[in-house]
Design an enzyme around this catalytic site. Sequence first.
Site, PDB file in Angstrom:
ATOM      1  N   ASP A  14    -105.234  12.060 -44.715  1.00  0.00           N
ATOM      2  CA  ASP A  14    -106.518  11.940 -45.415  1.00  0.00           C
ATOM      3  C   ASP A  14    -107.438  13.033 -44.879  1.00  0.00           C
ATOM      4  O   ASP A  14    -107.765  13.047 -43.687  1.00  0.00           O
ATOM      5  CB  ASP A  14    -107.108  10.547 -45.172  1.00  0.00           C
ATOM      6  CG  ASP A  14    -108.302  10.264 -46.067  1.00  0.00           C
ATOM      7  OD1 ASP A  14    -108.545  11.057 -46.991  1.00  0.00           O
ATOM      8  OD2 ASP A  14    -108.976   9.247 -45.831  1.00  0.00           O
ATOM      9  N   ASP A 110    -107.404  14.897 -51.909  1.00  0.00           N
ATOM     10  CA  ASP A 110    -107.583  14.966 -50.461  1.00  0.00           C
ATOM     11  C   ASP A 110    -106.761  13.968 -49.661  1.00  0.00           C
ATOM     12  O   ASP A 110    -106.959  13.843 -48.450  1.00  0.00           O
ATOM     13  CB  ASP A 110    -109.060  14.811 -50.109  1.00  0.00           C
ATOM     14  CG  ASP A 110    -109.627  13.457 -50.504  1.00  0.00           C
ATOM     15  OD1 ASP A 110    -109.012  12.787 -51.348  1.00  0.00           O
ATOM     16  OD2 ASP A 110    -110.675  13.068 -49.966  1.00  0.00           O
ATOM     17  N   GLU A 111    -105.822  13.275 -50.286  1.00  0.00           N
ATOM     18  CA  GLU A 111    -104.982  12.370 -49.502  1.00  0.00           C
ATOM     19  C   GLU A 111    -103.619  12.196 -50.144  1.00  0.00           C
ATOM     20  O   GLU A 111    -103.459  12.337 -51.354  1.00  0.00           O
ATOM     21  CB  GLU A 111    -105.658  11.013 -49.292  1.00  0.00           C
ATOM     22  CG  GLU A 111    -105.909  10.227 -50.551  1.00  0.00           C
ATOM     23  CD  GLU A 111    -106.450   8.829 -50.265  1.00  0.00           C
ATOM     24  OE1 GLU A 111    -105.986   8.172 -49.318  1.00  0.00           O
ATOM     25  OE2 GLU A 111    -107.339   8.392 -51.013  1.00  0.00           O
TER      26      GLU A 111
END
Length: 362
Positions: A14, A110-111
């Site tokens: 993350d 983003d993860e």
Amino acid sequence: MPETAPLRKIIHIDMDAFYASVEQRDHPEYLGKPIVVGGLPEGRGGVVATASYEARKFGVRSAMPSKKAQQLCPHAIFVRPRFAVYKEVSQQIRAIFSRYTDLIEPLSLDEAYLDVTEDKLNIGSAIDIAQEIKAAIKEELQLTASAGVSVNKFVAKIASDINKPDGLKFIGPSAIQTFMEKLPVEKFYGVGKVTADKMKRMNLHTGLDLKQLSEQEMIRHFGKTGLFYYQIVRGIDNRPVQPHRETKSVGAEDTFAYDLTTTEEMFSHLDKIAATVASRLERYQLKGRTVTIKVKYSDFRQITRSQSFTLPTGDEITIAETAKQLLTGTDLTDVRIRLLGITLSNFNIADKEEGTDQLRLF
């Protein structure tokens, strides 16, 4: 005796305050300052996409109205999002992941989950792989990421949030039961505020409390997700990392600083949104059969309207004109519109893309 399947090695990566961190990296004058990425607070104001850790210290959070963020942190610097840049950086991060495994399931820009049970470089240790990935992201992209490592997706995701920012947390098989029992219910991934409040009214505050309910009781109180809660509180999550997920929709939406009151304004914005949708469809090489518009009024009442075609389309003009017809089909008498969105769905079965990546314009 049947052989026991080996424990999986799952990493959840993350990125830390991703959009804000990219802005601080690209604009050195923002370093160390409270940055809020999202809608500007002027006019009626937009919504916060993310905030730097300097802004979070003042209570600024994602999905918060920008006006509220400005009240909490008057000296915050508001920055319009640059989604094209974030997507490019996301692809660079994905390239780092792929050095170690092809089993990558992106959840957003983003993860992502990584299954490194069998890694490409034969490193063997998921902890070592997570450390290497974090170091590569920091060295090559000047960004930081937090990692959670465990034997399943659920525990790995919770672990990645424990030591943010720039953290790494390993929760091994022997520690899962104790960890889950101590975990507050609101920290369970998938338990939203409404469900958490319901649990607390039932005097269920921790994983240990949830563990006292039978499987039937969990289903009776929480429906189908009750079975999921029953399993995860015991550390059971057999969901595989899915590297290829079918795209359900591609769309864009815009929340306006001021209410739209004229048809001309509405049509003008629909043209812009349709252009964004068409561009993304072309990039993904997708065509859809169903156009859906989303309309949110000034009183937050929301409606959707859809139209389907026999043949799939990705044509900007067709999308825009269909959206306008759908909007015209609603009652536009004395309305004030704060948000418009267009989504294309019902793609060809053969059309695939890694994850649903729906653009949101602030």
